[in-house]
Design an enzyme around this catalytic site. Structure first.
Site, PDB file in Angstrom:
ATOM      1  N   HIS A 238       0.814  -1.210   0.000  1.00 20.51           N
ATOM      2  CA  HIS A 238       0.000   0.000   0.000  1.00 20.51           C
ATOM      3  C   HIS A 238       0.853   1.267   0.000  1.00 20.51           C
ATOM      4  CE1 HIS A 238      -3.264  -2.655   2.109  1.00 20.51           C
ATOM      5  NE2 HIS A 238      -3.122  -2.932   0.828  1.00 20.51           N
ATOM      6  N   GLU A 268      -3.142  -6.627  -9.510  1.00 20.03           N
ATOM      7  CA  GLU A 268      -1.794  -6.368  -8.997  1.00 20.03           C
ATOM      8  C   GLU A 268      -0.827  -7.339  -9.675  1.00 20.03           C
ATOM      9  OE1 GLU A 268      -1.982  -6.536  -4.720  1.00 20.03           O
ATOM     10  OE2 GLU A 268      -3.707  -5.191  -4.646  1.00 20.03           O
ATOM     11  N   GLU A 364      -3.581 -13.429  -3.585  1.00 22.26           N
ATOM     12  CA  GLU A 364      -2.536 -12.413  -3.753  1.00 22.26           C
ATOM     13  C   GLU A 364      -1.338 -12.635  -2.821  1.00 22.26           C
ATOM     14  OE1 GLU A 364      -3.601  -8.478  -2.178  1.00 22.26           O
ATOM     15  OE2 GLU A 364      -5.658  -9.220  -1.908  1.00 22.26           O
TER      16      GLU A 364
END
Length: 409
Positions: A238, A268, A364
């Site tokens: 982030h 991503e 992820e």
């Protein structure tokens, strides 16, 4: 000159003003009616007279209205007979237009007018609240407005309802995944030595916002964003965008987040600008292998903790578990980086939730190799999956891995 105190006695604390016509909502009215029916059933089972929702995600889920707080409280009061949003006067008629509910506006003329409005709408009895959102100060104000009522935490029940997506929600999320892929393509095309992170990020964001405007012309356009990181900046998933200029040999992290009517989707990917060295390639390929293992595990009947354990075992066997950065995935729906996480549906050791058809989750995995070690950087892949009756459908189409994402110039 101070306002005449008598004016406070004549200016309203609350009022109703349906201004303009109702705007088209993200879903048909029947979708919101079903959500209200489920909430009211939960209220009846727990002998709750009214629910006072205060979070962005729950209000949007029940009414369709996603508020902009800017320091002011907002709410939605649900009883067995009515659903009413409570909004600040500064927002005019937009909260009414953008919700399927009725609306009461509170003014700034007296302190605690918000809670005055909520009290006017709420019958006496047990009150459902979101304890994971209501601050201590807000809880004190609520207690004062209602003379210390009996409070019941309704947040886990609403979250459980939100975790199972309707066909209409899945269709919207599917569109979000498509638009995230478009943002990824724009980012990949913008990557060149000497280009700043912010310039690459803006290319992806602009591409997504233009497509959302084209595909969803009746929606409000807000909150779509990109995190594009390079080099050292890839160590945190982030980390914000900077003005760092890309260099040959950089590890890159592409992260696109189109927002459609409060619904979040994401793409991503790890990329390299130029050929990665052997150490970097080892970490990247190992994380891709973990990603593919995780994708294969998503199916109804498996628990979040079991998925996590299987991936932990894989990384441990590779000698890489200490490089793992965070949980392996989470739920999708009404959420963003500042509201709405469905904490009961995350691939972590402490979550025993069992996957069911209608859930939408990410896979992820991420490895973080510290600066100074061979292969330093953050490696992450991210796909979105819809859990079906027999398995899962991967709705992310952007390619991953070294075969697709080494940018050669």
């Amino acid at each position: 000159m101070l306002d005449n105190p008598q004016h406070f006695q004549t200016r309203p604390r609350t009022f109703r003003r349906p201004n303009g016509d109702k705007a088209p909502s993200a879903f048909p009215p029947s979708e919101y009616e079903t959500r209200l029916e489920r909430l009211r059933k939960l209220m009846a089972e727990r002998d709750i007279a009214a629910v006072v929702l205060t979070s962005m995600h729950s209000i949007a889920y029940i009414s369709g209205f996603l508020y902009c707080s800017f320091g002011r409280p907002f709410g939605c009061v649900v009883t067995q007979d009515a659903s009413t949003t409570v909004s600040a006067n500064i927002d005019g008629g937009q909260p009414w237009r953008r919700s399927i509910s009725e609306n009461v506006i509170y003014t700034d003329w007296q302190r605690d007018n918000f809670w005055h409005a909520v009290a006017d709408l709420t019958p006496r009895g047990r009150i459902g609240i979101e304890t994971d959102h209501l601050t201590l100060a807000a809880r004190d104000a609520l207690a004062s407005a209602f003379d210390t009522p009996e409070l019941v935490d309704i947040a886990p029940g609403i979250m459980a309802q939100r975790m199972i997506k309707s066909p209409a929600e899945i269709a919207l999320i599917r569109e979000g995944a498509r638009i995230a892929d478009l943002g990824g393509e724009a980012i990949r095309d913008a990557i060149k030595p000497g280009t700043r992170e912010i310039d690459v990020a803006m290319a992806g964001r602009d591409a997504m916002e233009l497509e959302i405007a084209r595909s969803f012309p009746d929606s409000e356009l807000r909150d779509t964003w990109v995190w594009f990181q390079s080099g050292l900046n890839t160590d945190g998933a982030h980390n914000p965008v900077t003005t760092r200029r890309l260099q040959m040999g950089d590890i890159l992290s592409l992260n696109t987040f189109p927002m459609i009517s409060g619904y979040y989707t994401a793409l991503e990917r790890t990329l390299f600008l130029g050929q990665p060295d052997a150490a970097s390639m080892r970490f990247w390929q190992a994380n891709v292998a973990a990603h593919e293992l995780g994708l294969s595990l998503i199916k109804p009947g498996i628990s979040c903790a079991e998925v996590c354990a299987r991936l932990n075992d894989f990384f441990a066997a590779e000698g890489l578990l200490d490089y793992r950065s965070f949980g392996y995935g989470h739920s999708f729906g009404i959420l963003s980086h500042y509201y709405g996480r469905e904490a009961g549906l995350e691939f972590r050791e402490d979550i025993d939730t069992v996957l069911r058809p209608g859930m939408v989750v990410s896979m992820e995995p991420m490895l973080w190799v510290p600066e100074g070690e061979p292969g330093a950087g953050g490696y992450r892949e991210h796909d979105i999956l819809v859990v079906t009756e027999t398995g899962a459908e991967n709705i992310t189409k952007f390619p991953y891995g070294p075969e697709a994402n080494i940018i050669r110039t």
